[in-house]
Design a protein around this motif. Structure first.
Motif, PDB file in Angstrom:
ATOM      1  N   ARG A 129      -4.103 -15.246  -0.697  1.00  0.00           N
ATOM      2  CA  ARG A 129      -3.880 -15.803  -2.030  1.00  0.00           C
ATOM      3  C   ARG A 129      -3.256 -14.772  -2.982  1.00  0.00           C
ATOM      4  O   ARG A 129      -2.835 -15.120  -4.082  1.00  0.00           O
ATOM      5  N   TYR A 130      -3.258 -13.516  -2.569  1.00  0.00           N
ATOM      6  CA  TYR A 130      -2.868 -12.448  -3.485  1.00  0.00           C
ATOM      7  C   TYR A 130      -1.622 -11.742  -2.975  1.00  0.00           C
ATOM      8  O   TYR A 130      -1.424 -11.557  -1.784  1.00  0.00           O
ATOM      9  N   GLN A 131      -0.791 -11.335  -3.919  1.00  0.00           N
ATOM     10  CA  GLN A 131       0.499 -10.750  -3.568  1.00  0.00           C
ATOM     11  C   GLN A 131       0.354  -9.406  -2.869  1.00  0.00           C
ATOM     12  O   GLN A 131       1.096  -9.093  -1.924  1.00  0.00           O
ATOM     13  N   MET A 132      -0.609  -8.599  -3.318  1.00  0.00           N
ATOM     14  CA  MET A 132      -0.806  -7.268  -2.749  1.00  0.00           C
ATOM     15  C   MET A 132      -2.301  -6.995  -2.575  1.00  0.00           C
ATOM     16  O   MET A 132      -2.914  -6.291  -3.389  1.00  0.00           O
ATOM     17  N   PRO A 133      -2.914  -7.563  -1.531  1.00  0.00           N
ATOM     18  CA  PRO A 133      -4.364  -7.441  -1.358  1.00  0.00           C
ATOM     19  C   PRO A 133      -4.810  -5.995  -1.175  1.00  0.00           C
ATOM     20  O   PRO A 133      -4.124  -5.192  -0.544  1.00  0.00           O
ATOM     21  N   ALA A 134      -5.981  -5.687  -1.758  1.00  0.00           N
ATOM     22  CA  ALA A 134      -6.519  -4.325  -1.713  1.00  0.00           C
ATOM     23  C   ALA A 134      -7.882  -4.320  -1.033  1.00  0.00           C
ATOM     24  O   ALA A 134      -8.655  -5.281  -1.139  1.00  0.00           O
ATOM     25  N   TYR A 135      -8.159  -3.219  -0.367  1.00  0.00           N
ATOM     26  CA  TYR A 135      -9.432  -3.011   0.345  1.00  0.00           C
ATOM     27  C   TYR A 135      -9.948  -1.635  -0.050  1.00  0.00           C
ATOM     28  O   TYR A 135      -9.197  -0.658  -0.062  1.00  0.00           O
ATOM     29  N   HIS A 136     -11.236  -1.563  -0.359  1.00  0.00           N
ATOM     30  CA  HIS A 136     -11.801  -0.351  -0.940  1.00  0.00           C
ATOM     31  C   HIS A 136     -12.973   0.156  -0.108  1.00  0.00           C
ATOM     32  O   HIS A 136     -13.959  -0.572   0.088  1.00  0.00           O
ATOM     33  N   LEU A 137     -12.853   1.376   0.369  1.00  0.00           N
ATOM     34  CA  LEU A 137     -13.939   2.037   1.079  1.00  0.00           C
ATOM     35  C   LEU A 137     -14.663   2.912   0.063  1.00  0.00           C
ATOM     36  O   LEU A 137     -14.160   3.966  -0.336  1.00  0.00           O
ATOM     37  N   VAL A 138     -15.835   2.448  -0.356  1.00  0.00           N
ATOM     38  CA  VAL A 138     -16.564   3.093  -1.445  1.00  0.00           C
ATOM     39  C   VAL A 138     -17.452   4.189  -0.873  1.00  0.00           C
ATOM     40  O   VAL A 138     -18.312   3.937  -0.031  1.00  0.00           O
ATOM     41  N   ARG A 139     -17.228   5.413  -1.337  1.00  0.00           N
ATOM     42  CA  ARG A 139     -18.050   6.560  -0.951  1.00  0.00           C
ATOM     43  C   ARG A 139     -18.639   7.191  -2.201  1.00  0.00           C
ATOM     44  O   ARG A 139     -18.141   6.989  -3.303  1.00  0.00           O
ATOM     45  N   ALA A 140     -19.659   7.975  -2.017  1.00  0.00           N
ATOM     46  CA  ALA A 140     -20.308   8.643  -3.144  1.00  0.00           C
ATOM     47  C   ALA A 140     -19.419   9.760  -3.674  1.00  0.00           C
ATOM     48  O   ALA A 140     -18.574  10.311  -2.961  1.00  0.00           O
ATOM     49  N   ALA A 153     -15.226  10.043  -3.659  1.00  0.00           N
ATOM     50  CA  ALA A 153     -14.506  10.403  -2.433  1.00  0.00           C
ATOM     51  C   ALA A 153     -13.955   9.184  -1.705  1.00  0.00           C
ATOM     52  O   ALA A 153     -13.432   9.309  -0.599  1.00  0.00           O
ATOM     53  N   GLY A 154     -14.061   8.000  -2.294  1.00  0.00           N
ATOM     54  CA  GLY A 154     -13.638   6.777  -1.635  1.00  0.00           C
ATOM     55  C   GLY A 154     -12.137   6.635  -1.540  1.00  0.00           C
ATOM     56  O   GLY A 154     -11.366   7.341  -2.204  1.00  0.00           O
ATOM     57  N   VAL A 155     -11.713   5.681  -0.691  1.00  0.00           N
ATOM     58  CA  VAL A 155     -10.297   5.443  -0.431  1.00  0.00           C
ATOM     59  C   VAL A 155      -9.995   3.961  -0.612  1.00  0.00           C
ATOM     60  O   VAL A 155     -10.760   3.104  -0.165  1.00  0.00           O
ATOM     61  N   THR A 156      -8.881   3.667  -1.252  1.00  0.00           N
ATOM     62  CA  THR A 156      -8.371   2.298  -1.401  1.00  0.00           C
ATOM     63  C   THR A 156      -7.098   2.150  -0.586  1.00  0.00           C
ATOM     64  O   THR A 156      -6.228   3.037  -0.626  1.00  0.00           O
ATOM     65  N   LEU A 157      -6.988   1.044   0.155  1.00  0.00           N
ATOM     66  CA  LEU A 157      -5.755   0.706   0.856  1.00  0.00           C
ATOM     67  C   LEU A 157      -5.185  -0.556   0.235  1.00  0.00           C
ATOM     68  O   LEU A 157      -5.885  -1.571   0.117  1.00  0.00           O
ATOM     69  N   VAL A 158      -3.912  -0.513  -0.175  1.00  0.00           N
ATOM     70  CA  VAL A 158      -3.245  -1.679  -0.740  1.00  0.00           C
ATOM     71  C   VAL A 158      -2.068  -2.041   0.157  1.00  0.00           C
ATOM     72  O   VAL A 158      -1.207  -1.206   0.437  1.00  0.00           O
ATOM     73  N   ASN A 159      -2.044  -3.285   0.624  1.00  0.00           N
ATOM     74  CA  ASN A 159      -0.898  -3.787   1.374  1.00  0.00           C
ATOM     75  C   ASN A 159       0.111  -4.309   0.359  1.00  0.00           C
ATOM     76  O   ASN A 159       0.006  -5.438  -0.121  1.00  0.00           O
ATOM     77  N   ILE A 160       1.100  -3.481   0.031  1.00  0.00           N
ATOM     78  CA  ILE A 160       2.014  -3.819  -1.056  1.00  0.00           C
ATOM     79  C   ILE A 160       3.127  -4.756  -0.608  1.00  0.00           C
ATOM     80  O   ILE A 160       3.921  -5.214  -1.435  1.00  0.00           O
ATOM     81  N   GLY A 161       3.195  -5.045   0.705  1.00  0.00           N
ATOM     82  CA  GLY A 161       4.270  -5.893   1.171  1.00  0.00           C
ATOM     83  C   GLY A 161       5.585  -5.129   1.236  1.00  0.00           C
ATOM     84  O   GLY A 161       5.608  -3.899   1.320  1.00  0.00           O
ATOM     85  N   VAL A 162       6.668  -5.863   1.177  1.00  0.00           N
ATOM     86  CA  VAL A 162       7.988  -5.280   1.406  1.00  0.00           C
ATOM     87  C   VAL A 162       8.801  -5.247   0.118  1.00  0.00           C
ATOM     88  O   VAL A 162       8.825  -6.218  -0.629  1.00  0.00           O
TER      89      VAL A 162
END
Length: 491
Positions: free
Chosen positions: A264-275, A278-287
């Protein structure tokens, strides 16, 4: 600044105390706006001018009056004064930005002896920014036109990047900017992040990976859930409000994340939450460069420590093979989208700390070193195109690509690097060769699937390992080479 507001400024004893007052002022203004909105929905009674005057962002002022030699802290890439005087900015969501504000204010006080003041600004909070979801109040019974008659609305004339782009007017005797983005520009982007990525902006982590292919998401989810199970991460957050922590980690966790409404979203994001940030976010920005600019315009207000592009590219050299890596150290920017903001003749420098981290991570993850690593990991220029079918005009492109000595072509990396340079976010690019358009090796379904299964996991692990090395480097990656002559004190 009116006399009434001037009397409301208080000098803070410590940076923490200043942030405490910013939080209190912001909470009071936001709640007043929400309460008056609800009253208008319920009774139709509009706010009086005195009531509307309460809907204002808090203002943070920092005053630097040098008394001695230039502070040692001037060698940092951030939290430093270019000139003495009064610097100020409006602030939104100070509670969420507390760690960032503390990180900026503490050195300014300790190294420069700066004085901090907090008070109320003249900048109104647009009513949509006081609502979390946009539909908590009124349930659509009142039109936007009616609301605009009585409440502050978002005005594009007040939202801009003049400070970041260096196009604002410095007036002698007037306060100078304290930060790159003021409150209303920040709020604008926070809402855009939710819209484009499908996740709450508060879930974004300070270390960011950007990719142009959804298969990287599959691997990120798998690795993230392994960290949650091992206790090295607190949670994995996916679009649509899906959150998996240790208490909800079961055999169906992967399916719940992968079936989240990311489409449903143009650029879906996924977030690995660390204390500890130190966490990391991955965004699939497309083309494409348009998406690359759009998402980085908005990510920048979060002031991330770094963003890295980990995606696919076309290899341009005969000696490359499918699955080789390209570590960009320069960009031939033919994306066009930033030509007015950062003209193509402005060089985008490679950041040494980022380059070293990516190369070291590649060696560690692949287990290769020396000449063997050099055969798989090539450093060079990446061409970023705005036309996916650039091959159809190869006769026109050939000379320019040849002159640039480019080794790879994609549609996002140059844009992301230029945006990092423009918006002062450390950046880097590690691409994986998925085809060789100039040498007859094009993407075919069978060969592509075999490549993806083998290469994506390794590539993502390199990106994650590089971020770990950059975390260890700490403030070093906030390079002075990204600062302009009249840079605001905050990074």
């Amino acid at each position: 600044m009116t006399a009434r507001n001037a009397t409301m400024f208080e000098t803070a004893a410590t940076p923490a105390a200043a942030i405490d007052r910013l939080e209190a002022l912001y909470h009071e203004a936001r709640e007043a706006l929400r309460a008056d909105l609800q009253r208008f929905f319920d009774t139709g009674r509009a706010p009086t001018p005195a009531e509307r005057a309460r809907y204002r962002y808090p203002l943070l002022r920092v005053i630097y009056e040098p008394l001695g030699a230039r502070p040692l802290g001037a060698q940092r890439g951030y939290a430093k004064f270019a000139v003495p005087g009064l610097h100020q900015t409006t602030v939104t969501q100070p509670g969420a930005f507390r760690a960032y504000l503390l990180d900026q204010l503490t050195p300014l006080v300790e190294d420069y002896g700066a004085r901090i003041e907090t008070g109320i600004s003249e900048q109104e909070i647009p009513y949509p920014y006081a609502l979390d979801g946009g539909d908590e109040l009124g349930r659509g019974a009142v039109t936007a036109t009616e609301l605009a008659r009585h409440f502050p609305t978002p005005l594009l004339s007040l939202v801009g990047d003049e400070i970041a782009d260096g196009t604002f007017d410095l007036v002698e005797g007037e306060p100078r900017p304290l930060a790159l983005f003021d409150a209303v520009r920040t709020d604008f982007s926070l809402r855009r992040l939710v819209h484009y990525t499908g996740t709450d902006w508060r879930a974004f982590q300070p270390w960011i990976l950007l990719t142009n292919y959804h298969r990287y998401v599959d691997q990120f989810v798998r690795l993230g859930l392994e960290e949650v199970a091992a206790g090295t991460a607190q949670a994995l957050v996916a679009p649509g409000g899906v959150r998996i922590d240790r208490d909800s980690l079961d055999t169906g966790a992967v399916e719940r994340v992968m079936t989240a409404p990311w489409h449903r979203y143009q650029m879906p994001a996924y977030h690995l939450v660390r204390a500890g940030g130190a966490g990391v976010t991955l965004v699939n920005i497309g083309v494409g460069p348009s998406n690359a600019k759009t998402i980085t315009d908005h990510l920048a207000v979060l002031r991330p420590h770094c963003w890295l592009m980990v995606g696919h590219c076309g290899g341009l050299r005969l000696t490359q093979t499918i699955g080789d890596y390209v570590l960009a150290h320069a960009y031939l920017r033919q994306d066009s989208i930033l030509d007015e903001l950062v003209p193509p003749d402005i060089p985008i420098p490679a950041l040494a700390e980022v380059q070293v981290a990516l190369q070291q991570a590649a060696g560690e993850v692949t287990g290769e070193e020396g000449d063997r690593l050099k055969r798989r990991l090539r450093t060079g220029t990446v061409v970023t195109q705005d036309d996916r079918n650039w091959e159809l005009r190869w006769t026109q492109e050939r000379r320019r690509i040849n002159l640039s000595r480019a080794i790879a072509v994609d549609m996002e990396s140059g844009t992301i690097a230029a945006q990092g340079y423009r918006l002062r976010v450390p950046y880097g690019t590690l691409l994986c060769v998925s085809d060789k358009p100039l040498h007859g090796e094009i993407k075919l379904p069978g060969a592509a699937n075999a490549f993806y299964e083998r290469a994506v996991s390794e590539h993502l692990k390199i990106g994650l390992a590089a971020l770990e090395k950059l975390k260890a480097a700490g403030a070093i990656i906030h390079s002075r080479k990204l600062r302009s002559f009249d840079e605001p004190p905050f990074r």
